[in-house]
Design an enzyme around this catalytic site. Structure first.
Site, PDB file in Angstrom:
ATOM      1  N   CYS A  22       0.826  -1.206   0.000  1.00 57.76           N
ATOM      2  CA  CYS A  22       0.000   0.000   0.000  1.00 57.76           C
ATOM      3  C   CYS A  22       0.862   1.258   0.000  1.00 57.76           C
ATOM      4  O   CYS A  22       1.859   1.332   0.722  1.00 57.76           O
ATOM      5  CB  CYS A  22      -0.922  -0.003   1.215  1.00 57.76           C
ATOM      6  N   TYR A 180      -8.105  -8.472   6.836  1.00 56.93           N
ATOM      7  CA  TYR A 180      -9.091  -7.733   6.054  1.00 56.93           C
ATOM      8  C   TYR A 180     -10.335  -8.597   5.829  1.00 56.93           C
ATOM      9  O   TYR A 180     -10.434  -9.715   6.346  1.00 56.93           O
ATOM     10  CB  TYR A 180      -8.456  -7.206   4.767  1.00 56.93           C
TER      11      TYR A 180
END
Length: 363
Positions: A22, A180
């Site tokens: 990310c 997640y």
């Protein structure tokens, strides 16, 4: 390490994979000039595959407001612009990791503290999850997804996959790791549902299988589709390697092209025994069970270490993350250390070191 490997329909020139990382540098989900610089740099590294960072399939699926997304025409067009520039100068295969942050969403960027942002803030929203259990104790409870909302998320993954294929992406990795949303459904620590998506393992793995099937059906057979998974929560009573092996074999039976094996990220109580290659035993255990290609990742930092993992058949490829951010020419240096060669861009041929003559190959 520098020999080819095949993930279903996609053959890579070598077994070095750049893992998704990310960047927290998108605007409304749209890729920016930072992505052009970042991906352009990594595309000249000599690795066999570049997988784009976790890319949200809907706005509330972002980790932060600055996450990359692929959910509408604007996010697709912005990423298309970046990829066209990268491909002009690199032939490296490019994949994308599609994901949904679930209850770990609506946080500030890491360098701004990474704390949850209230839903009424301009950069915040209400996270969703299998059950109303927050990741951090004391945070507001996430919204428990209804079955209709779950179906909508499955379709969101499929639609993002269609967009990825239009962009010329050659590989799709589904993010079922690091706490997640798909991981949240898998783990009994975060999934307390009593319907068909909770309870026994077949129910908890149902969402991942539905997403995999929907994405596989949404794209052509020429696109490789695989899964990144956390092999352990590192918490007693949580997700573990035995359950991971079960899911891996089910995915393999459905034609999954690879499994990228990581761990952790779901529960604050995790106690991870970190050391060089600390996750490799998980990859090795899964590889020993089936035929699906397996990617190992996690503190693999030295060429000899990576070569040993592959030669001992513990994995089919190795993935680098922070290490290749720190040293974007790691594959070049690995080739030199192993007495092998890589093919650089012609603009770089003149930088071949005297002490490593022959490390650069021309085609």
């Amino acid at each position: 390490m520098l020999s080819p490997v095949t993930f279903g329909p996609l053959t890579l020139p070598n077994r070095i994979v750049i893992a998704p990382m990310c960047q927290y540098s998108a605007e409304n989900g749209q890729a920016t000039d930072w992505h052009t610089i970042h991906l352009g740099n990594l595309s000249q590294s000599g690795a066999g595959l570049l997988i784009l960072e976790a890319t949200a399939v809907e706005p509330r699926g972002r980790i932060s407001h600055a996450d990359l997304g692929l959910w509408d025409d604007a996010t697709e067009a912005a990423l298309d612009k970046v990829l066209q520039t990268v491909r002009r100068w690199s032939t490296m295969p490019i994949g994308i990791q599609l994901g949904h942050a679930g209850r770990k969403a609506s946080v500030s960027r890491p360098w701004e503290g990474g704390k949850q942002i209230p839903a009424d803030d301009d950069n915040g929203w209400t996270p969703v999850a299998p059950s109303p259990r927050p990741f951090h104790a004391g945070n507001p409870a996430p919204h428990e997804l209804t079955e209709a909302e779950i179906a909508g998320i499955v379709e969101a993954f499929a639609e993002s996959a269609r967009r990825a294929e239009r962009l010329g992406i050659q590989l799709i990795e589904l993010h079922a790791a690091h706490g997640y949303l798909l991981h949240q459904f898998l783990s009994p620590l975060s999934n307390q549902r009593t319907d068909g998506y909770g309870g026994p393992l077949p129910n908890r793995m149902r969402l991942l299988i539905e997403v995999y099937d929907a994405v596989r059906a949404a794209v052509s057979p020429s696109i490789a589709v695989g899964v990144r998974i956390s092999a352990s929560d590192w918490v007693a009573g949580g997700w573990d390697i035995t359950q991971t092996e079960t899911v891996a074999m089910i995915l393999e039976s459905r034609g999954c092209n690879f499994l990228h094996v990581s761990s952790g990220g779901l529960d604050e109580r995790q106690k991870i025994e970190i050391g060089p290659g600390y996750q490799v035993p998980f990859a090795a255990a899964i590889k020993a069970k089936g035929r699906m290609p397996v990617i190992a990742v996690g503190l693999i930092t030295e060429p000899d270490q990576a070569e040993s993992i592959l030669r001992h058949n513990h994995a089919d490829a190795i993935a680098l993350a922070r290490g290749i951010l720190y040293d974007p020419r790691w594959p070049w240096h690995a080739a030199a250390a192993l007495g092998d060669s890589v093919v650089p861009a012609p603009q770089y041929l003149r930088c071949e070191p005297r002490e490593a003559r022959g490390v650069f190959e021309t085609r």
